[in-house]
Scaffold this motif. Structure first.
Motif, PDB file in Angstrom:
ATOM      1  N   GLN A 185       0.830  -1.209   0.000  1.00  0.00           N
ATOM      2  CA  GLN A 185       0.000   0.000   0.000  1.00  0.00           C
ATOM      3  C   GLN A 185       0.868   1.264   0.000  1.00  0.00           C
ATOM      4  O   GLN A 185       0.579   2.230  -0.710  1.00  0.00           O
ATOM      5  N   ILE A 186       1.918   1.248   0.811  1.00  0.00           N
ATOM      6  CA  ILE A 186       2.789   2.427   0.897  1.00  0.00           C
ATOM      7  C   ILE A 186       3.493   2.670  -0.429  1.00  0.00           C
ATOM      8  O   ILE A 186       3.589   3.807  -0.900  1.00  0.00           O
ATOM      9  N   MET A 187       3.990   1.614  -1.055  1.00  0.00           N
ATOM     10  CA  MET A 187       4.701   1.774  -2.318  1.00  0.00           C
ATOM     11  C   MET A 187       3.762   2.256  -3.420  1.00  0.00           C
ATOM     12  O   MET A 187       4.147   3.049  -4.284  1.00  0.00           O
ATOM     13  N   GLU A 188       2.504   1.803  -3.389  1.00  0.00           N
ATOM     14  CA  GLU A 188       1.530   2.316  -4.357  1.00  0.00           C
ATOM     15  C   GLU A 188       1.274   3.800  -4.124  1.00  0.00           C
ATOM     16  O   GLU A 188       1.163   4.584  -5.067  1.00  0.00           O
ATOM     17  N   ARG A 189       1.187   4.196  -2.848  1.00  0.00           N
ATOM     18  CA  ARG A 189       0.964   5.600  -2.532  1.00  0.00           C
ATOM     19  C   ARG A 189       2.169   6.447  -2.960  1.00  0.00           C
ATOM     20  O   ARG A 189       1.986   7.551  -3.487  1.00  0.00           O
ATOM     21  N   VAL A 190       3.358   5.952  -2.736  1.00  0.00           N
ATOM     22  CA  VAL A 190       4.558   6.680  -3.153  1.00  0.00           C
ATOM     23  C   VAL A 190       4.558   6.861  -4.664  1.00  0.00           C
ATOM     24  O   VAL A 190       4.877   7.939  -5.187  1.00  0.00           O
ATOM     25  N   GLY A 191       4.195   5.805  -5.396  1.00  0.00           N
ATOM     26  CA  GLY A 191       4.160   5.900  -6.847  1.00  0.00           C
ATOM     27  C   GLY A 191       3.141   6.905  -7.344  1.00  0.00           C
ATOM     28  O   GLY A 191       3.328   7.523  -8.389  1.00  0.00           O
ATOM     29  N   GLU A 192       2.057   7.096  -6.592  1.00  0.00           N
ATOM     30  CA  GLU A 192       1.029   8.048  -6.989  1.00  0.00           C
ATOM     31  C   GLU A 192       1.428   9.489  -6.669  1.00  0.00           C
ATOM     32  O   GLU A 192       1.114  10.413  -7.422  1.00  0.00           O
ATOM     33  N   GLU A 193       2.127   9.679  -5.542  1.00  0.00           N
ATOM     34  CA  GLU A 193       2.414  11.033  -5.062  1.00  0.00           C
ATOM     35  C   GLU A 193       3.688  11.616  -5.640  1.00  0.00           C
ATOM     36  O   GLU A 193       3.849  12.820  -5.704  1.00  0.00           O
TER      37      GLU A 193
END
Length: 305
Positions: A185-193
C-alpha cells in the motif's frame, strides 16, 4: 508523506506498529527484524520515551532500486507494553506513512475498541485518518481465540475497510504477510504522489564538464580574403552588452555556476525519537529543484574529554 532523499537516492517511509498492551506489537517487530537479511537492516534500538520505551529499526526491502533509481527505506517504530503517557504515542505517530493496527483476537471487543478510538484521536491531531492512509489490521494471538476471524474482528473494531490478517506473533505466523500487505500500500501511494523518472537525476553542470571560458571579443577587423591560409578564421562578434553587463564585474566560473542556487526549508522540521531532527530542504539550481532531508543528531559531544 514519504520523504525523498535525493542525495542518497532513497525514499524514506515511516511505519508504526500500534496496539493496546499485550496485543503483540513488540513481539511482531522483533520477529520481523530477525527475518530480514542483516545486510539490509539497521540496528534494532530501544530508547526511553515519555515513561515508556521506543523500539525501532530501519531497513531496505530491496537490494536494487525500485523507483527510477531510488531505493525505498522503511523506518519501523513501536511502543511495546503499556503506554502510560499519550504524548508518547502522538510523538511516535507523527509523520507516519503507514500503520499496523495490532489487536488481541480475544480482547478485540474491549481493549481493542478503546485502542482504535485513541488511535483515531491521535491521528486526527495531525490531520490524518485511518480512512485516507495506508493501514492494515493484524489480529494477533489467533491460536488462543476460538474461531478467530479477521474480517469479523475488523467489523467489530469498525475498521472493516482495512486489510485484515490473522497472526501468531510468538511463532511469526502471519507477521510477514501483514507487513507485506502494508508495504504494498505504501509503495503504491509513493508511486502516486511522487514522479520519479526512470533515468538518473541529471548532475549539476559543474559535475558534467568544466565551465568553458569564452575569449573576449576581438576588436581587430575581420580577416581579409587574402589572409594567409594558416590564420584563424574570423568569428562573428557577440551581441552588444547591456549597460548592466558592462558595469558588472565578471564572476569567476565556479561562482557563476552557483549564481542561481537557492536553499529553502521545504517543510517543518521533524524531531525523531532517537534525539535527531529531520530537516526537509528544497534546493534549486539552474531551473531544477530537488528535495533532500538533512538529519541532524542533537546530543553531547562525545569527542570532548
Amino acid at each position: 508523506m514519504a520523504i525523498i532523499n535525493n542525495a542518497k537516492r532513497e525514499i524514506n517511509a515511516k511505519i508504526v506498529y500500534y496496539g493496546h498492551e499485550g496485543a503483540g506489537k513488540g513481539t511482531s517487530l522483533h520477529y520481523l527484524y530477525e527475518r530480514i537479511k542483516p545486510s539490509l537492516r539497521g540496528e534494532l534500538k530501544t530508547l526511553p520515551a515519555s515513561g515508556g520505551s521506543l523500539l525501532f529499526f530501519d531497513f531496505c526491502p530491496f537490494e536494487q532500486p525500485v523507483f527510477g533509481g531510488y531505493r525505498i527505506r522503511f523506518h519501523i517504530y513501536t511502543l511495546p507494553g503499556r503506554v502510560v503517557n499519550p504524548a508518547a504515542w502522538k510523538m511516535t505517530l507523527k509523520g507516519a506513512d503507514g500503520v499496523v493496527l495490532v489487536a488481541d483476537a480475544a480482547e478485540a471487543a474491549t481493549a481493542g475498541r478503546q485502542s482504535v478510538e485513541r488511535l483515531r484521536d491521535y491521528l486526527a491531531s495531525y490531520g490524518m485518518s485511518l480512512n485516507d492512509m495506508p493501514a492494515v489490521l493484524q489480529v494477533n494471538k489467533a491460536d488462543r481465540a476460538e474461531a478467530a476471524n479477521a474480517e469479523a474482528t475488523a467489523a467489530l473494531l469498525e475498521v472493516e475497510h482495512l486489510t485484515a490478517c490473522l497472526s501468531t506473533a510468538l511463532n511469526g505466523e502471519g507477521v510477514l504477510e501483514t507487513f507485506s500487505a502494508l508495504s504494498r500500500q505504501i509503495m503504491e501511494r509513493v508511486g502516486e504522489e511522487h514522479t520519479l523518472h526512470a533515468e538518473p537525476a541529471p548532475l549539476p553542470p559543474s559535475s558534467v564538464a568544466a565551465p568553458q571560458v569564452v575569449p573576449p571579443p576581438s576588436h581587430e577587423p575581420p580577416a581579409r580574403s587574402d589572409s594567409p591560409v594558416d590564420a584563424p578564421p574570423a568569428q562573428s562578434p557577440p551581441p552588444p552588452a547591456t549597460a548592466e553587463e558592462e558595469t558588472a564585474a565578471p564572476l569567476p566560473p565556479e561562482t557563476e555556476s552557483l549564481v542561481d542556487l537557492q536553499v529553502t526549508l521545504a517543510d517543518e522540521a521533524v524531531p525523531l525519537a532517537d534525539g535527531s531532527v529531520r530537516i526537509p530542504l528544497a534546493i534549486s539550481l539552474h531551473g531544477q529543484t530537488r528535495r533532500l532531508v538533512l538529519t541532524v543528531a542533537i546530543g553531547p559531544d562525545t569527542d570532548v574529554p
